[in-house]
Design an enzyme around this catalytic site. Sequence first.
Site, short mmCIF file in Angstrom:
data_model
loop_
_atom_site.label_atom_id
_atom_site.label_comp_id
_atom_site.label_asym_id
_atom_site.label_seq_id
_atom_site.Cartn_x
_atom_site.Cartn_y
_atom_site.Cartn_z
N THR A 125 0.85 -1.19 0.00
CA THR A 125 0.00 0.00 0.00
C THR A 125 0.89 1.24 0.00
O THR A 125 1.67 1.44 0.93
CB THR A 125 -0.92 0.01 1.23
OG1 THR A 125 -1.73 -1.17 1.22
CG2 THR A 125 -1.81 1.24 1.24
N ARG A 156 -8.32 -9.65 4.07
CA ARG A 156 -8.65 -9.48 5.48
C ARG A 156 -7.80 -10.46 6.29
O ARG A 156 -7.78 -11.65 5.99
CB ARG A 156 -10.12 -9.78 5.73
CG ARG A 156 -11.10 -8.85 5.03
CD ARG A 156 -12.52 -9.38 5.14
NE ARG A 156 -12.65 -10.69 4.51
CZ ARG A 156 -13.72 -11.48 4.64
NH1 ARG A 156 -14.72 -11.11 5.40
NH2 ARG A 156 -13.76 -12.65 4.01
N CYS A 262 -3.98 -2.14 8.62
CA CYS A 262 -4.47 -1.40 7.45
C CYS A 262 -5.27 -0.15 7.79
O CYS A 262 -4.88 0.97 7.45
CB CYS A 262 -5.30 -2.33 6.56
SG CYS A 262 -4.34 -3.64 5.78
#
Length: 442
Positions: A125, A156, A262
């Site tokens: 990310t 997840r 996250c």
Amino acid sequence: MNEPKKIAVVGTGYVGLVTGVALSEIGHNVMCVDLDESKVESMKKGISPIYEPGLDELMLKNYTEGRLNFTTNHEEAFNGVEVIYIAVGTPEKKDGTADMKYINAVCVDIANNISNRVIVVTKSTVPVGTNEQIEELIKTNTNVPFNVVSNPEFLREGSAIYDTFNGDRIIIGSDSEEPANVIAEINKPFGLEIYKTNLRSAEMIKYASNAFLATKISFINEIANISSLLGANIEEVAAGMGFDKRIGSNFLNAGIGYGGSCFPKDTKALVQIAGGIDHNFNLLKAVIEVNNKQQLLLVEKAKAYYGSLKGKKVAMLGLAFKPNTDDMREAASIVTAEELILAGASIIAYDPIAMENAKEVLPEAVEYANTVEEALNGADTAFIMTEWEEIKNISFNVFKKHLIDGSIFDGRNCYSLEEARLSQLDYHSIGRPDVLRRKILV
């Protein structure tokens, strides 16, 4: 699928290892790279450095069948590969921005070790515009041709293997059609919807998705807090909302806030990204503020119930930020433990998986139990922090037998109110009426 691709994955953290294992499972030849020699040797034995259901078995299977391997040597890893995935961490700096030092180091390693045209795929990310910076950094250190593609992950923790093969979509961002088509072909065996965008849109999709889900969580938690003051039941409210297809039922479970690797990091990073272009992201700032406050809700409830927590012994059940993972990053148990100790309480904690990681981040004063019963025995009250199946299945009789005061503060709404009423215990949850057998006199 066409001929299997020869692929290198740099980084064997959560994203990198799951990516490498999954790509090998669909037939590609994958070499995972990590600088930690002991970690590499453990992975060759089928021992995963992270807890993720199903990962160890799939890793050992593909290693044994010769499609998956591990090394610390970049030159070995990049020799003759067609695709290199970057999956190293982008940890949060003190100001909330993403730290790009690991990404930059990988770019230099790629430039110094490739000898044939490759496609560099960013799985990490990264802030919007990073892939262009990656391209520039590699280009300044090599004359070997390459392309850069953005392929963000949407896994997840606790269900990453399932999500890889049953996800909603695969995002491929590229400013060139040919490399995008190659990455689409690599991912085709997963059988998921593939959506192609430009580089910056792919980067933004990742941040926007996580920020929206974090917003949904903070929203339902605020509705839960209002519901508890008005006598409404958040479970009924959320169920009624969820019937509306425009809203949906996912991420409408009230609790003590989000955590993990996250949502906290990405929401803060997006606020910083917006600030970098002189946009004040007030909505997301409020989401973060709500979540920070929500993580302290059980302590506030306990203070209101007891008057003072000084001398109280608290059994903390569940420590990881969510079930089916050993990840303690931004877990609500951390700030809750800190506040309880500041209030004069003592803590004995239990988690089926995450206790070793918890010992590194929880206050030193926290003690640990080997079983739920050991944690509860002699404690005044229980705080439920993580909705592990083991914890959800604890009988109220177990609480009644071991707790001194017979009070439960449930941060994940694990039990029905009807069960609580029959238990003759004092039961506090999130966004639902308290179940009390008596008043506590302060």
